[in-house]
Design a protein around this motif. Structure first.
Motif, PDB file in Angstrom:
ATOM      1  N   UNK A 131      -9.620  25.627  11.840  1.00  0.00           N
ATOM      2  CA  UNK A 131      -9.961  24.930  13.086  1.00  0.00           C
ATOM      3  C   UNK A 131      -8.763  24.191  13.683  1.00  0.00           C
ATOM      4  N   UNK A 132      -7.581  24.396  13.089  1.00  0.00           N
ATOM      5  CA  UNK A 132      -6.374  23.771  13.630  1.00  0.00           C
ATOM      6  C   UNK A 132      -6.073  22.387  13.113  1.00  0.00           C
ATOM      7  N   UNK A 133      -6.784  21.945  12.070  1.00  0.00           N
ATOM      8  CA  UNK A 133      -6.594  20.612  11.495  1.00  0.00           C
ATOM      9  C   UNK A 133      -5.876  20.702  10.157  1.00  0.00           C
ATOM     10  N   UNK A 134      -5.081  19.679   9.870  1.00  0.00           N
ATOM     11  CA  UNK A 134      -4.504  19.558   8.540  1.00  0.00           C
ATOM     12  C   UNK A 134      -5.447  18.722   7.683  1.00  0.00           C
ATOM     13  N   UNK A 135      -5.791  19.219   6.503  1.00  0.00           N
ATOM     14  CA  UNK A 135      -6.652  18.487   5.593  1.00  0.00           C
ATOM     15  C   UNK A 135      -5.823  17.606   4.674  1.00  0.00           C
ATOM     16  N   UNK A 136      -6.287  16.368   4.493  1.00  0.00           N
ATOM     17  CA  UNK A 136      -5.635  15.445   3.570  1.00  0.00           C
ATOM     18  C   UNK A 136      -6.697  14.781   2.701  1.00  0.00           C
ATOM     19  N   UNK A 137      -6.503  14.857   1.391  1.00  0.00           N
ATOM     20  CA  UNK A 137      -7.359  14.149   0.444  1.00  0.00           C
ATOM     21  C   UNK A 137      -6.781  12.752   0.271  1.00  0.00           C
ATOM     22  N   UNK A 138      -7.448  11.744   0.821  1.00  0.00           N
ATOM     23  CA  UNK A 138      -6.885  10.392   0.825  1.00  0.00           C
ATOM     24  C   UNK A 138      -6.718   9.820  -0.578  1.00  0.00           C
ATOM     25  N   UNK A 185       1.122  10.804  -5.297  1.00  0.00           N
ATOM     26  CA  UNK A 185       2.331  11.497  -5.707  1.00  0.00           C
ATOM     27  C   UNK A 185       2.708  12.601  -4.739  1.00  0.00           C
ATOM     28  N   UNK A 186       3.298  13.661  -5.293  1.00  0.00           N
ATOM     29  CA  UNK A 186       3.741  14.781  -4.476  1.00  0.00           C
ATOM     30  C   UNK A 186       3.182  16.085  -5.026  1.00  0.00           C
ATOM     31  N   UNK A 187       3.066  17.076  -4.154  1.00  0.00           N
ATOM     32  CA  UNK A 187       2.559  18.370  -4.601  1.00  0.00           C
ATOM     33  C   UNK A 187       3.680  19.203  -5.197  1.00  0.00           C
ATOM     34  N   UNK A 188       3.381  20.458  -5.507  1.00  0.00           N
ATOM     35  CA  UNK A 188       4.375  21.307  -6.172  1.00  0.00           C
ATOM     36  C   UNK A 188       5.579  21.616  -5.295  1.00  0.00           C
ATOM     37  N   UNK A 189       5.460  21.347  -4.002  1.00  0.00           N
ATOM     38  CA  UNK A 189       6.570  21.575  -3.077  1.00  0.00           C
ATOM     39  C   UNK A 189       7.361  20.299  -2.803  1.00  0.00           C
ATOM     40  N   UNK A 190       6.988  19.228  -3.490  1.00  0.00           N
ATOM     41  CA  UNK A 190       7.685  17.961  -3.297  1.00  0.00           C
ATOM     42  C   UNK A 190       7.253  17.200  -2.073  1.00  0.00           C
ATOM     43  N   UNK A 218       1.432  13.324  -0.717  1.00  0.00           N
ATOM     44  CA  UNK A 218      -0.006  13.581  -0.723  1.00  0.00           C
ATOM     45  C   UNK A 218      -0.748  12.280  -0.380  1.00  0.00           C
ATOM     46  N   UNK A 219      -2.035  12.412  -0.128  1.00  0.00           N
ATOM     47  CA  UNK A 219      -2.868  11.239   0.079  1.00  0.00           C
ATOM     48  C   UNK A 219      -2.521  10.447   1.330  1.00  0.00           C
ATOM     49  N   UNK A 220      -2.689   9.125   1.251  1.00  0.00           N
ATOM     50  CA  UNK A 220      -2.447   8.248   2.393  1.00  0.00           C
ATOM     51  C   UNK A 220      -1.001   8.346   2.865  1.00  0.00           C
ATOM     52  N   UNK A 221      -0.076   8.574   1.936  1.00  0.00           N
ATOM     53  CA  UNK A 221       1.329   8.720   2.335  1.00  0.00           C
ATOM     54  C   UNK A 221       1.502   9.906   3.273  1.00  0.00           C
ATOM     55  N   UNK A 222       0.735  10.981   3.030  1.00  0.00           N
ATOM     56  CA  UNK A 222       0.812  12.146   3.913  1.00  0.00           C
ATOM     57  C   UNK A 222       0.200  11.840   5.278  1.00  0.00           C
TER      58      UNK A 222
END
Length: 280
Positions: free
Chosen positions: A153-160, A164-169, A172-176
């Motif tokens: 739908x054109x949205x970026x999903x973020x799990x609040x 830390x960081x994902x496997x790509x560095x 994540x979360x609120x920082x994202x």
């Protein structure tokens, strides 16, 4: 030698944060800003908050408009109200839309809201550019591919609740959430991003090029390419095509503020969802 003064954006575009529940909005605001607004009659609907953004390139106190879906009518009624002519000026003042939902909510309900937001935006300004986020609060329910659903739908999903960081560095979360909002164009007078989708190579257009080519092939299979005579195309197919292309543009808007690795994954998921809707 003193460092150059960072420009201050005096009248930034707004954030519109929407949820089905006041409690969900309060959770996100507390994590994102450290504060929550004073409720009126137990609700945040119609209130405004402030997100202070301080980067190496600008400073801005971004107003956050808060709204809650009506208990009856839900996303459809909310969308109808925001599609009224008098709401157009409000919609055009928004630079970022944030849908906040509980991780256990029904997939179809979330999808309906994301589509309602897109409908509102396109109704007010087909050329709108900004940030689209879908942020979950609470513990995620396993088995739901929220990233894919939101990307379609054109949205970026973020799990609040992620950290830390994902496997790509990548954050994540609120920082994202914060980093995505920091790269949003808040100044209406800033035209630097006007041609960002014309970039080649590793730009946004370059990232989406393989997926866009695949989309073109799919449209050709449906007989919906430009060379087809207007009389040979079903009007319903044209309407559906316009909606799908609008969703592709929305995905490009969202991907513009992402790091390269995440942007490529997002592009692939977004177009995969569009092709699935086309049943190709």
């Amino acid at each position: 030698m003193p460092s150059p003064k960072v420009p201050i954006i005096e009248n930034p575009r707004r954030i519109l944060a929407l949820s089905a529940k006041t409690e969900s909005l309060l959770l996100l605001l507390k994590d994102l800003t450290g504060e929550t607004p004073q409720l009126i009659d137990g609700s945040v609907a119609g209130l405004s908050h402030v997100l202070k953004l301080r980067t190496a390139y600008y400073e801005a106190d971004v107003p956050v408009w808060l709204d809650v879906l009506p208990e009856e009518g839900g996303a459809r009624e909310w969308g109808d109200a925001f599609c009224e002519v008098e709401a157009g000026e409000v919609v055009r003042a928004v630079g970022a839309w944030v849908w906040v939902f509980e991780a256990g909510e029904c997939e179809d309900d979330v999808r309906d809201v994301l589509r309602a937001i897109r409908r509102v935006i396109l109704n007010a300004d087909e050329g709108w550019e900004g940030t689209l986020l879908a942020v979950s609060v609470g513990k995620l329910v396993k088995g739901v591919e929220w990233e894919d659903l939101c990307a379609e739908e054109g949205f970026e999903f973020v799990d609040s609740k992620a950290s830390g960081k994902d496997e790509y560095g990548e954050e994540r979360g609120i920082a994202r959430v914060r980093s995505a909002l920091e790269v949003t164009a808040w100044d209406d007078d800033d035209d630097d991003d006007g041609g960002r989708f014309e970039e080649e190579g590793d730009g946004v257009r370059g990232v989406f090029a393989p997926e866009t080519d695949e989309m073109e092939r799919a449209l050709g299979a449906l007989g919906l390419r430009d060379e087809e005579a207007p009389g040979e195309v079903d009007e319903q197919d044209v309407a559906e095509l316009e909606m799908l292309m609008a969703r592709l543009q929305a995905a490009k808007d969202t991907a513009a503020g992402m790091p390269d690795a995440e942007r490529r994954r997002f592009a692939a998921r977004a177009v995969e969802g569009l092709l699935r809707d086309l049943e190709i």
